[in-house]
Design a protein around this motif. Sequence first.
Motif, PDB file in Angstrom:
ATOM      1  N   VAL A 105       0.848  -1.189   0.000  1.00 21.60           N
ATOM      2  CA  VAL A 105       0.000   0.000   0.000  1.00 21.60           C
ATOM      3  C   VAL A 105       0.891   1.249   0.000  1.00 21.60           C
ATOM      4  O   VAL A 105       1.861   1.339   0.752  1.00 21.60           O
ATOM      5  N   GLU A 106       0.552   2.177  -0.873  1.00 21.32           N
ATOM      6  CA  GLU A 106       1.397   3.357  -1.081  1.00 21.32           C
ATOM      7  C   GLU A 106       1.677   4.136   0.201  1.00 21.32           C
ATOM      8  O   GLU A 106       2.774   4.645   0.407  1.00 21.32           O
ATOM      9  N   SER A 107       0.707   4.221   1.098  1.00 23.62           N
ATOM     10  CA  SER A 107       0.902   4.986   2.337  1.00 23.62           C
ATOM     11  C   SER A 107       1.708   4.226   3.386  1.00 23.62           C
ATOM     12  O   SER A 107       2.048   4.792   4.431  1.00 23.62           O
ATOM     13  N   ASN A 108       2.058   2.971   3.129  1.00 26.75           N
ATOM     14  CA  ASN A 108       2.845   2.188   4.072  1.00 26.75           C
ATOM     15  C   ASN A 108       4.323   2.553   3.891  1.00 26.75           C
ATOM     16  O   ASN A 108       5.140   1.765   3.422  1.00 26.75           O
ATOM     17  N   LEU A 109       4.625   3.789   4.249  1.00 26.79           N
ATOM     18  CA  LEU A 109       5.957   4.346   3.973  1.00 26.79           C
ATOM     19  C   LEU A 109       7.077   3.615   4.691  1.00 26.79           C
ATOM     20  O   LEU A 109       8.173   3.465   4.140  1.00 26.79           O
ATOM     21  N   HIS A 110       6.828   3.155   5.905  1.00 23.48           N
ATOM     22  CA  HIS A 110       7.889   2.432   6.627  1.00 23.48           C
ATOM     23  C   HIS A 110       8.287   1.165   5.869  1.00 23.48           C
ATOM     24  O   HIS A 110       9.476   0.893   5.696  1.00 23.48           O
TER      25      HIS A 110
END
Length: 147
Positions: A105-110
């Motif tokens: 998922v794109e917002s799963n930056l970690h």
Amino acid sequence: MIRIWNQVVEEGVAFPQEEGLTAETGAAFFAEQTYCAVAEDEAGAIVGLYILHPNNVGRCGHIANASFAVDAALRGRHVGEQLVKDCLAQAKAHGFSIMQFNAVVESNLHARHLYERLGFVPMGVIPGGFRMKDGRYENICPYYHVL
């Protein structure tokens, strides 16, 4: 393992599954994987896990896929990094030559930063490829890593 897996499923922002595992379905689910591993704390409690399996069959069976879950209370302590590193080694030991993540998922930056730091290559963006728990759609970013 089931408790931590179900945490991620219930959060609804990373795994595609919508139903949690029970003792019975969890045992079957983990048993059908090519390989499963856990991370333990000093007391021997499970704090994270991964599953490893083929991404596809036949002519694409040399490509592995994996999923990672870390106890919500212990995220940010590099447990995931150790799991990913071990997973890459296990994938190679099990005869895979490529690791592919289909739906980061794109917002799963970690996770994305970790994968890129460990040599995973982004393959682009699939617009609206993941339905979040709240019903909105978010982009997914597939990755691969040659083993």
